[in-house]
Scaffold this motif. Structure first.
Motif, PDB file in Angstrom:
ATOM      1  N   ALA A 185     -11.816  -0.182 -11.176  1.00 31.54           N
ATOM      2  CA  ALA A 185     -11.170  -1.487 -10.922  1.00 31.54           C
ATOM      3  C   ALA A 185     -10.097  -1.403  -9.842  1.00 31.54           C
ATOM      4  O   ALA A 185      -9.155  -2.188  -9.818  1.00 31.54           O
ATOM      5  CB  ALA A 185     -10.588  -2.076 -12.210  1.00 31.54           C
ATOM      6  N   SER A 186     -10.246  -0.436  -8.911  1.00 29.67           N
ATOM      7  CA  SER A 186      -9.279  -0.299  -7.820  1.00 29.67           C
ATOM      8  C   SER A 186      -9.430  -1.423  -6.813  1.00 29.67           C
ATOM      9  O   SER A 186     -10.443  -2.120  -6.760  1.00 29.67           O
ATOM     10  CB  SER A 186      -9.477   1.046  -7.109  1.00 29.67           C
ATOM     11  N   TRP A 218     -12.062   7.157  -2.264  1.00 32.30           N
ATOM     12  CA  TRP A 218     -11.780   6.063  -1.334  1.00 32.30           C
ATOM     13  C   TRP A 218     -10.594   5.218  -1.785  1.00 32.30           C
ATOM     14  O   TRP A 218      -9.903   4.610  -0.945  1.00 32.30           O
ATOM     15  CB  TRP A 218     -13.012   5.171  -1.150  1.00 32.30           C
ATOM     16  N   ALA A 219     -10.357   5.153  -3.091  1.00 33.42           N
ATOM     17  CA  ALA A 219      -9.281   4.300  -3.601  1.00 33.42           C
ATOM     18  C   ALA A 219      -7.919   4.754  -3.082  1.00 33.42           C
ATOM     19  O   ALA A 219      -7.079   3.926  -2.695  1.00 33.42           O
ATOM     20  CB  ALA A 219      -9.298   4.296  -5.134  1.00 33.42           C
ATOM     21  N   PHE A 220      -7.696   6.077  -3.044  1.00 36.59           N
ATOM     22  CA  PHE A 220      -6.439   6.584  -2.490  1.00 36.59           C
ATOM     23  C   PHE A 220      -6.406   6.400  -0.979  1.00 36.59           C
ATOM     24  O   PHE A 220      -5.354   6.137  -0.400  1.00 36.59           O
ATOM     25  CB  PHE A 220      -6.248   8.058  -2.851  1.00 36.59           C
ATOM     26  N   GLY A 221      -7.563   6.506  -0.320  1.00 37.96           N
ATOM     27  CA  GLY A 221      -7.604   6.342   1.118  1.00 37.96           C
ATOM     28  C   GLY A 221      -7.233   4.938   1.571  1.00 37.96           C
ATOM     29  O   GLY A 221      -6.705   4.745   2.671  1.00 37.96           O
ATOM     30  N   ARG A 236       0.026  -1.590  -9.971  1.00 36.87           N
ATOM     31  CA  ARG A 236      -1.334  -1.796 -10.471  1.00 36.87           C
ATOM     32  C   ARG A 236      -2.338  -1.035  -9.606  1.00 36.87           C
ATOM     33  O   ARG A 236      -3.278  -0.419 -10.112  1.00 36.87           O
ATOM     34  CB  ARG A 236      -1.640  -3.298 -10.474  1.00 36.87           C
ATOM     35  N   SER A 237      -2.141  -1.062  -8.284  1.00 37.40           N
ATOM     36  CA  SER A 237      -3.067  -0.391  -7.374  1.00 37.40           C
ATOM     37  C   SER A 237      -2.993   1.126  -7.497  1.00 37.40           C
ATOM     38  O   SER A 237      -4.015   1.815  -7.474  1.00 37.40           O
ATOM     39  CB  SER A 237      -2.775  -0.815  -5.931  1.00 37.40           C
ATOM     40  N   ILE A 238      -1.794   1.652  -7.617  1.00 37.12           N
ATOM     41  CA  ILE A 238      -1.626   3.095  -7.797  1.00 37.12           C
ATOM     42  C   ILE A 238      -2.277   3.534  -9.107  1.00 37.12           C
ATOM     43  O   ILE A 238      -2.967   4.559  -9.167  1.00 37.12           O
ATOM     44  CB  ILE A 238      -0.132   3.475  -7.782  1.00 37.12           C
ATOM     45  N   ALA A 239      -2.061   2.756 -10.159  1.00 35.95           N
ATOM     46  CA  ALA A 239      -2.563   3.120 -11.484  1.00 35.95           C
ATOM     47  C   ALA A 239      -4.079   3.250 -11.498  1.00 35.95           C
ATOM     48  O   ALA A 239      -4.630   4.182 -12.110  1.00 35.95           O
ATOM     49  CB  ALA A 239      -2.108   2.084 -12.510  1.00 35.95           C
TER      50      ALA A 239
END
Length: 259
Positions: free
Chosen positions: A144-145, A227-230, A216-219
């Motif tokens: 859910a990123s 890709w979510a961290f990128g 919320r995005s970091i979590a």
């Protein structure tokens, strides 16, 4: 609250009780936990239950309502203790507006990130106990990123992601500052903020999966694919920039109002 949760201060002969730092930071942890656990949990477990072809899934509307209802719950539960930010962008915006000392900002942000990460960690434990392959599929899908380009739910690009996150966070801050200002209708602030967050999600879930909240995005990025961290920088930068502009806009337009 217990006796150790407040500090007594005297102003012009009157005594007020101010929640302690521990109580305020604990409230931000709890409120952010409720927000992320409720909203992300709905996205993970109920949006397409058990698959996209089944009418039992709550879909985008259900996820939007879950985030809004979670904010309402947190705001009425602990908002009177910490202010009920549950969002680093909101904390920065409120500080820009002069309603929170800048010295309190780092503690609030750390508490919010911790509360969000705790929520997704427990969601990950629950997901690991699901049907075979559920957890790995959830991770591969980003857990859910938030994302753009091929990771946007509807394929929107970087420019669209930056713009929608910026605009909606600015609007969110204006609403928050307005409904919590002196003279605003008492008792309805949490409801107005929660409904605004629902509206924000209805607009932007197809574009970015909706952040407007770096915590919320970091979590979710913690348990999402690489890709979510990128792409995480977008969902830290754009909401904070939007919050600053929203706070400055509110101060400029409504400068005659007492904060």
């Amino acid at each position: 609250m217990g006796q150790n949760d407040t500090t007594a201060i005297e102003v012009t002969g009157a005594t007020f009780l101010v929640p302690s730092a521990v109580a305020r930071l604990g409230s931000e942890i709890l409120g952010t936990f409720i927000l992320v656990f409720g909203g992300v949990g709905t996205a993970l477990f109920a949006a397409n239950f058990p698959d996209k072809s089944n009418a039992l899934g709550v879909g985008f509307l259900g996820v939007a309502l879950a985030f809004g209802l979670a904010v309402v719950a947190g705001a009425y539960a602990v908002g009177n203790i910490s202010g009920g930010h549950f969002n680093p962008a909101v904390t920065v915006g409120v500080a820009v507006a002069g309603r929170l000392p800048w010295k309190d900002v780092p503690g609030y942000v750390v508490a919010q990130v911790f509360g969000g990460a705790l929520a997704t960690s427990l969601l990950a434990v629950i997901a690991a106990g699901g049907p075979a392959g559920f957890f790995s599929t959830a991770r591969a899908g980003g857990f859910a990123s938030n994302g753009f380009g091929e990771h946007s739910p509807a394929g929107f690009g970087l420019g669209s992601a930056l713009l929608v996150e910026f605009i909606l966070t600015a609007v969110f801050l204006i609403v928050i500052l307005g409904v919590t200002a002196k003279g605003a209708t008492a008792g309805f602030g949490g409801l107005a903020i929660g409904l605004t967050l629902t509206l924000i999600h209805l607009i932007s879930i197809p574009v970015t999966n909706t952040s407007v909240n770096p915590a919320r995005s970091i979590a979710t990025a913690i348990y999402g694919d690489s890709w979510a961290f990128g792409q995480l920088w977008v969902f830290i930068l754009a909401p904070i920039a939007g919050a600053v502009v929203g706070a400055l806009t509110y101060k400029f337009i409504f400068s005659s109002r007492t904060p």
